[in-house]
Design a protein around this motif. Structure first.
Motif, PDB file in Angstrom:
ATOM      1  N   GLY A 175      14.032   1.911  -6.848  1.00  0.00           N
ATOM      2  CA  GLY A 175      13.073   1.189  -7.682  1.00  0.00           C
ATOM      3  C   GLY A 175      11.782   0.813  -6.995  1.00  0.00           C
ATOM      4  O   GLY A 175      11.142  -0.178  -7.360  1.00  0.00           O
ATOM      5  N   LYS A 176      11.371   1.588  -5.972  1.00  0.00           N
ATOM      6  CA  LYS A 176      10.091   1.379  -5.272  1.00  0.00           C
ATOM      7  C   LYS A 176      10.044   0.058  -4.495  1.00  0.00           C
ATOM      8  O   LYS A 176       8.974  -0.545  -4.342  1.00  0.00           O
ATOM      9  N   TYR A 177      11.193  -0.395  -4.002  1.00  0.00           N
ATOM     10  CA  TYR A 177      11.184  -1.521  -3.059  1.00  0.00           C
ATOM     11  C   TYR A 177      10.782  -0.988  -1.688  1.00  0.00           C
ATOM     12  O   TYR A 177      10.908   0.211  -1.423  1.00  0.00           O
ATOM     13  N   ILE A 213       0.860  -1.195   0.000  1.00  0.00           N
ATOM     14  CA  ILE A 213       0.000   0.000   0.000  1.00  0.00           C
ATOM     15  C   ILE A 213       0.889   1.236   0.000  1.00  0.00           C
ATOM     16  O   ILE A 213       1.630   1.496   0.962  1.00  0.00           O
ATOM     17  N   TRP A 214       0.804   2.015  -1.083  1.00  0.00           N
ATOM     18  CA  TRP A 214       1.594   3.245  -1.206  1.00  0.00           C
ATOM     19  C   TRP A 214       0.678   4.449  -1.043  1.00  0.00           C
ATOM     20  O   TRP A 214      -0.411   4.501  -1.611  1.00  0.00           O
ATOM     21  N   GLN A 215       1.106   5.407  -0.256  1.00  0.00           N
ATOM     22  CA  GLN A 215       0.445   6.705  -0.159  1.00  0.00           C
ATOM     23  C   GLN A 215       1.453   7.734  -0.643  1.00  0.00           C
ATOM     24  O   GLN A 215       2.384   8.095   0.082  1.00  0.00           O
ATOM     25  N   GLU A 216       1.294   8.130  -1.909  1.00  0.00           N
ATOM     26  CA  GLU A 216       2.266   8.963  -2.614  1.00  0.00           C
ATOM     27  C   GLU A 216       3.627   8.236  -2.609  1.00  0.00           C
ATOM     28  O   GLU A 216       3.747   7.168  -3.178  1.00  0.00           O
ATOM     29  N   GLU A 217       4.633   8.790  -1.937  1.00  0.00           N
ATOM     30  CA  GLU A 217       5.967   8.191  -2.007  1.00  0.00           C
ATOM     31  C   GLU A 217       6.289   7.299  -0.806  1.00  0.00           C
ATOM     32  O   GLU A 217       7.421   6.860  -0.653  1.00  0.00           O
ATOM     33  N   GLU A 218       5.294   7.044   0.046  1.00  0.00           N
ATOM     34  CA  GLU A 218       5.563   6.279   1.266  1.00  0.00           C
ATOM     35  C   GLU A 218       4.788   4.963   1.261  1.00  0.00           C
ATOM     36  O   GLU A 218       3.586   4.936   0.981  1.00  0.00           O
ATOM     37  N   VAL A 219       5.500   3.875   1.580  1.00  0.00           N
ATOM     38  CA  VAL A 219       4.881   2.555   1.621  1.00  0.00           C
ATOM     39  C   VAL A 219       4.468   2.241   3.059  1.00  0.00           C
ATOM     40  O   VAL A 219       5.184   2.559   4.013  1.00  0.00           O
ATOM     41  N   ALA A 220       3.306   1.642   3.213  1.00  0.00           N
ATOM     42  CA  ALA A 220       2.800   1.304   4.543  1.00  0.00           C
ATOM     43  C   ALA A 220       3.506   0.054   5.061  1.00  0.00           C
ATOM     44  O   ALA A 220       3.535  -0.981   4.382  1.00  0.00           O
TER      45      ALA A 220
END
Length: 283
Positions: free
Chosen positions: A209-211, A133-140
């Protein structure tokens, strides 16, 4: 495992210091299931595929036990290929009487343990990135209890632990640091990573890379925590694998621009974060 190959920047190898090399090799080989790739009188390179090393052990001269409340290793994290691997490992470690902690982080399911010297180890599997779950640039990410009943339901009587699977990689590393402002500048402006999660004012999680994270840093050993002595048990260095030579040239330039330093040592480019954690910049 696409987050641990080109063009992503990732942690490829971790080198730790131990008190007794023979004893440690026995633990990592017999209990965790690594194989030996190379060995000298003072160091051992461990492998899971027989070709590359993701973890090395070194016994320094005049080694001293792990020092508390310092910067350095919180844990290194071994990423297994399949959920069944994690289930089989739980059963295996339980039979061996190894104390375990555990957590469900939403993005992953993880086990935590220490080696015989107190070096922290995480062994985990990732959930599908489609579930993150991503909220803008932060992953939950959370620290929820691991559902062992659900995990062990996928194990079977003939699925015994047979050692680290060939597809195992070094998933990430988590470090104790002395503060977070200069640390964030170093890892973001210097190394080019992105902050993907902030745990209040205590910890940062960074990735490429959005890990969910290739590197974690925290101040849980105290603001201004000192560096450990060179010959103490703990982290010797970790290797950050960059996608190409152009990226490495840019990273070295960026580190110099923010007042850092990169040296050539034993055919490696080596730098340190503001807390003294050594990093090898490889391609």
């Amino acid at each position: 495992m696409s987050f641990h190959k080109k063009p992503t920047t990732f942690v490829g190898h971790v080198q730790i210091k131990v008190e007794n090399l023979k004893r440690s090799v026995s633990f990592y080989q017999d209990i965790l299931g690594f194989d030996i790739l190379e060995q000298t009188t003072s160091s051992v390179k461990l492998t899971t595929d027989g070709k590359t090393s993701i973890l090395s052990l070194e016994q320094p001269e005049n080694v001293v036990p792990k020092q508390g409340k310092t910067t350095g290793l919180y844990h290194f994290a071994i990423l297994l290929p399949e959920r069944t691997d994690l289930a089989n490992l739980v059963i295996h470690l339980s039979k061996q009487g190894i104390p375990l902690a555990s957590s469900d982080h939403l993005v992953s399911e993880a086990l935590y343990l220490n080696d015989l010297d107190g070096n922290g180890i995480e062994i985990y599997i990732d959930r599908s990135p489609a579930e993150w779950i991503w909220q803008e640039e932060e992953v939950a990410m959370t620290v929820d209890p691991l559902d062992f009943e659900n995990l062990l339901a996928i194990s079977s009587s003939d699925s015994a632990w047979r050692g680290m699977p060939k597809g195992t990689v070094m998933g990430h590393i988590h470090l104790h640091v002395s503060e977070l402002v200069k640390t964030e500048e170093f890892y973001v402006k210097g190394l080019g990573l992105d902050v993907v999660n902030r745990f209040g004012k205590q910890a940062l999680f960074l990735s490429s890379g959005k890990y969910h994270h290739h590197i974690g840093v925290n101040i849980w050993n105290g603001q201004g925590a000192p560096r450990p002595s060179q010959n103490s048990v703990g982290l010797q260095s970790f290797t950050l694998v960059l996608p190409d030579e152009d990226t490495r040239i840019q990273v070295i330039e960026n580190i110099n621009l923010i007042g850092g330093n990169v040296i050539e040592e034993d055919h490696h480019y080596v730098t340190s974060d503001p807390s003294g954690n050594r990093i090898l910049l490889d391609v």
